[in-house]
Scaffold this motif. Sequence first.
Motif, PDB file in Angstrom:
ATOM      1  N   LYS A   7       1.133  -1.386   0.172  1.00 11.58           N
ATOM      2  CA  LYS A   7      -0.004   0.112  -0.546  1.00 11.58           C
ATOM      3  C   LYS A   7       1.031   1.243   0.134  1.00 11.58           C
ATOM      4  O   LYS A   7       1.819   1.255  -0.189  1.00 11.58           O
ATOM      5  CB  LYS A   7      -0.702   0.197   1.574  1.00 11.58           C
ATOM      6  CG  LYS A   7      -1.642  -1.151   1.593  1.00 11.58           C
ATOM      7  CD  LYS A   7      -2.858  -1.812   0.399  1.00 11.58           C
ATOM      8  CE  LYS A   7      -3.740  -2.301   0.535  1.00 11.58           C
ATOM      9  NZ  LYS A   7      -4.604  -2.350  -0.795  1.00 11.58           N
ATOM     10  N   VAL A   8       0.503   1.589  -0.251  1.00 10.76           N
ATOM     11  CA  VAL A   8       0.865   3.479  -0.680  1.00 10.76           C
ATOM     12  C   VAL A   8       0.396   4.526   0.582  1.00 10.76           C
ATOM     13  O   VAL A   8      -1.032   4.822  -0.033  1.00 10.76           O
ATOM     14  CB  VAL A   8       0.792   4.408  -1.784  1.00 10.76           C
ATOM     15  CG1 VAL A   8       1.436   5.695  -2.110  1.00 10.76           C
ATOM     16  CG2 VAL A   8       2.089   3.546  -3.345  1.00 10.76           C
ATOM     17  N   ALA A   9       1.012   5.404   1.477  1.00 13.98           N
ATOM     18  CA  ALA A   9      -0.071   6.037   2.546  1.00 13.98           C
ATOM     19  C   ALA A   9       1.074   7.395   2.195  1.00 13.98           C
ATOM     20  O   ALA A   9       1.525   7.886   2.211  1.00 13.98           O
ATOM     21  CB  ALA A   9      -0.237   5.296   3.426  1.00 13.98           C
ATOM     22  N   LEU A  10      -0.134   8.131   2.505  1.00 14.30           N
ATOM     23  CA  LEU A  10      -0.494   9.559   2.969  1.00 14.30           C
ATOM     24  C   LEU A  10      -0.623  10.166   4.793  1.00 14.30           C
ATOM     25  O   LEU A  10      -1.387  10.148   4.594  1.00 14.30           O
ATOM     26  CB  LEU A  10      -0.726  10.638   1.837  1.00 14.30           C
ATOM     27  CG  LEU A  10      -1.014  11.509   2.190  1.00 14.30           C
ATOM     28  CD1 LEU A  10       0.790  12.543   1.987  1.00 14.30           C
ATOM     29  CD2 LEU A  10      -1.277  12.398   0.593  1.00 14.30           C
ATOM     30  N   VAL A  11       0.389  10.936   4.771  1.00 18.74           N
ATOM     31  CA  VAL A  11       0.725  11.660   6.031  1.00 18.74           C
ATOM     32  C   VAL A  11       0.878  13.232   6.114  1.00 18.74           C
ATOM     33  O   VAL A  11       1.797  13.566   6.662  1.00 18.74           O
ATOM     34  CB  VAL A  11       1.366  10.726   6.878  1.00 18.74           C
ATOM     35  CG1 VAL A  11       0.418  11.358   8.692  1.00 18.74           C
ATOM     36  CG2 VAL A  11       0.600   9.140   7.045  1.00 18.74           C
ATOM     37  N   THR A  12      -0.040  13.576   6.457  1.00 19.36           N
ATOM     38  CA  THR A  12      -0.070  15.307   6.556  1.00 19.36           C
ATOM     39  C   THR A  12       0.363  15.355   8.427  1.00 19.36           C
ATOM     40  O   THR A  12       0.133  14.660   9.150  1.00 19.36           O
ATOM     41  CB  THR A  12      -0.677  16.339   6.671  1.00 19.36           C
ATOM     42  OG1 THR A  12      -2.201  15.866   7.324  1.00 19.36           O
ATOM     43  CG2 THR A  12      -1.180  15.845   4.615  1.00 19.36           C
ATOM     44  N   GLY A  13       1.475  16.267   8.268  1.00 23.01           N
ATOM     45  CA  GLY A  13       1.863  16.560   9.633  1.00 23.01           C
ATOM     46  C   GLY A  13       2.455  15.920  10.312  1.00 23.01           C
ATOM     47  O   GLY A  13       2.222  15.892  11.442  1.00 23.01           O
ATOM     48  N   ALA A  14       2.959  15.010   9.512  1.00 29.19           N
ATOM     49  CA  ALA A  14       4.180  13.535   9.984  1.00 29.19           C
ATOM     50  C   ALA A  14       5.457  13.881  11.088  1.00 29.19           C
ATOM     51  O   ALA A  14       5.865  12.708  10.929  1.00 29.19           O
ATOM     52  CB  ALA A  14       4.149  12.655   9.157  1.00 29.19           C
ATOM     53  N   GLY A  15       5.566  15.632  11.085  1.00 31.63           N
ATOM     54  CA  GLY A  15       7.037  15.588  11.633  1.00 31.63           C
ATOM     55  C   GLY A  15       6.973  15.682  12.821  1.00 31.63           C
ATOM     56  O   GLY A  15       8.409  15.137  13.297  1.00 31.63           O
ATOM     57  N   SER A  16       5.914  15.081  13.657  1.00 33.34           N
ATOM     58  CA  SER A  16       6.107  14.921  15.112  1.00 33.34           C
ATOM     59  C   SER A  16       4.671  14.584  15.633  1.00 33.34           C
ATOM     60  O   SER A  16       3.659  14.195  14.488  1.00 33.34           O
ATOM     61  CB  SER A  16       6.468  16.375  15.626  1.00 33.34           C
ATOM     62  OG  SER A  16       4.975  17.109  15.913  1.00 33.34           O
ATOM     63  N   GLY A  17       4.640  14.072  16.735  1.00 32.71           N
ATOM     64  CA  GLY A  17       3.507  14.307  17.424  1.00 32.71           C
ATOM     65  C   GLY A  17       2.985  12.688  16.787  1.00 32.71           C
ATOM     66  O   GLY A  17       2.821  12.138  16.419  1.00 32.71           O
ATOM     67  N   ILE A  18       1.416  13.121  16.985  1.00 36.12           N
ATOM     68  CA  ILE A  18       0.137  11.955  16.265  1.00 36.12           C
ATOM     69  C   ILE A  18       1.154  11.557  14.849  1.00 36.12           C
ATOM     70  O   ILE A  18       0.936  10.899  14.648  1.00 36.12           O
ATOM     71  CB  ILE A  18      -0.874  12.391  16.699  1.00 36.12           C
ATOM     72  CG1 ILE A  18      -1.641  12.075  17.402  1.00 36.12           C
ATOM     73  CG2 ILE A  18      -2.179  11.188  15.926  1.00 36.12           C
ATOM     74  CD1 ILE A  18      -3.019  13.158  18.714  1.00 36.12           C
ATOM     75  N   GLY A  19       1.130  13.046  14.356  1.00 31.97           N
ATOM     76  CA  GLY A  19       1.817  11.748  12.650  1.00 31.97           C
ATOM     77  C   GLY A  19       2.101  11.541  12.540  1.00 31.97           C
ATOM     78  O   GLY A  19       2.852  10.534  12.223  1.00 31.97           O
ATOM     79  N   LEU A  20       3.570  11.516  13.575  1.00 32.25           N
ATOM     80  CA  LEU A  20       4.953  10.608  13.390  1.00 32.25           C
ATOM     81  C   LEU A  20       4.295   9.194  13.810  1.00 32.25           C
ATOM     82  O   LEU A  20       4.484   8.800  13.155  1.00 32.25           O
ATOM     83  CB  LEU A  20       5.569  11.417  14.281  1.00 32.25           C
ATOM     84  CG  LEU A  20       7.480  10.630  14.670  1.00 32.25           C
ATOM     85  CD1 LEU A  20       8.084  10.129  13.425  1.00 32.25           C
ATOM     86  CD2 LEU A  20       8.359  11.413  15.743  1.00 32.25           C
ATOM     87  N   ALA A  21       3.275   9.210  15.037  1.00 31.28           N
ATOM     88  CA  ALA A  21       3.510   7.987  15.296  1.00 31.28           C
ATOM     89  C   ALA A  21       2.829   7.618  14.287  1.00 31.28           C
ATOM     90  O   ALA A  21       2.782   6.243  13.726  1.00 31.28           O
ATOM     91  CB  ALA A  21       3.199   7.592  16.308  1.00 31.28           C
ATOM     92  N   ILE A  22       1.601   8.133  13.596  1.00 32.60           N
ATOM     93  CA  ILE A  22       1.174   7.205  12.862  1.00 32.60           C
ATOM     94  C   ILE A  22       1.779   7.389  10.660  1.00 32.60           C
ATOM     95  O   ILE A  22       1.982   5.852  10.688  1.00 32.60           O
ATOM     96  CB  ILE A  22       0.210   8.331  11.976  1.00 32.60           C
ATOM     97  CG1 ILE A  22      -1.062   8.372  13.182  1.00 32.60           C
ATOM     98  CG2 ILE A  22      -0.523   7.418  10.676  1.00 32.60           C
ATOM     99  CD1 ILE A  22      -1.960   9.173  13.071  1.00 32.60           C
ATOM    100  N   ALA A  23       2.600   7.419  11.009  1.00 28.78           N
ATOM    101  CA  ALA A  23       3.801   7.636   9.711  1.00 28.78           C
ATOM    102  C   ALA A  23       4.993   6.660   9.506  1.00 28.78           C
ATOM    103  O   ALA A  23       4.955   5.332   9.339  1.00 28.78           O
ATOM    104  CB  ALA A  23       4.265   8.762   9.594  1.00 28.78           C
ATOM    105  N   GLU A  24       4.934   6.152  11.227  1.00 29.56           N
ATOM    106  CA  GLU A  24       6.219   5.137  11.567  1.00 29.56           C
ATOM    107  C   GLU A  24       5.365   3.826  12.257  1.00 29.56           C
ATOM    108  O   GLU A  24       5.874   2.235  11.315  1.00 29.56           O
ATOM    109  CB  GLU A  24       6.392   5.009  13.409  1.00 29.56           C
ATOM    110  CG  GLU A  24       7.494   6.332  13.194  1.00 29.56           C
ATOM    111  CD  GLU A  24       8.274   6.379  14.119  1.00 29.56           C
ATOM    112  OE1 GLU A  24       9.394   6.884  14.291  1.00 29.56           O
ATOM    113  OE2 GLU A  24       7.134   6.573  15.134  1.00 29.56           O
TER     114      GLU A  24
END
Length: 249
Positions: A7-24
């Motif tokens: 799958k290919v996924a896109l996450v905005t606000g992924a530099g810290s906090g919740i977005g970082l955890a989602i991306a990882e």
Amino acid sequence: MGILNNKVALVTGAGSGIGLAIAETYAKEGAKVIVSDINEEHGKQTVEKIKSAGGEASFVKADTSNAAEVEALVKATVEIYGRLDIACNNAGIGGETALTGDYGLDSWRKVLSINLDGVFYGCKYELSQMEKNGGGVIVNIASIHGTVAAPLSSAYTAAKHAVVGLTKNIGAEYGQKNIRCNSVGPGYISTPLLENMDSNAKAALVGKHPIGRLGTAQEVAELVLFLSSEKSSFMTGGYYLIDGGYTAV
């Protein structure tokens, strides 16, 4: 085998906090992840964390309050990885704190432009691409304040309520097109944004959660992962709280 393999996924606000955890978490489960943030340094750090753990990720800078940049972000995702299967619209800000009658006009517009317009722009261009793919999944990060008030933060409350409504509309409109859309309502989460909070204020905040603590970004990421996977294949247009009981009392 991860549940998001291929799958290919896109996450905005992924530099810290919740977005970082989602991306990882997406990457750990096998997805190729486009990490987006307005902060280039933080976004690239997320990519490095993912790659150092054996995952695949690329950074694309974007200001989600700018429709043209969001459109370009989705286009870049397809140019880099060939498609878009999953999108998590997470970028947001808290904004000014003031009584509604005293709330600054510029402050109102800034919060709405990022927390609502940005989510709409994301959905608009993600949906267009997912239709070309023949399906996809969108998860919008709302808040507990998509259902209860956040006194002194009327712009934030208004925007998050609107995100919940937007998500419901998309769920109703796109279900027959094999595109699912759900929203998540986190309670107060232990992120860098709360690190400098006064200890008494933080204790009072914790006290609003019957479970007796703040949530973690990883706990939110696990819910987002579930909603992004085929394990939630009969769920769309929903709003799912992860709030330690905050809204139960």
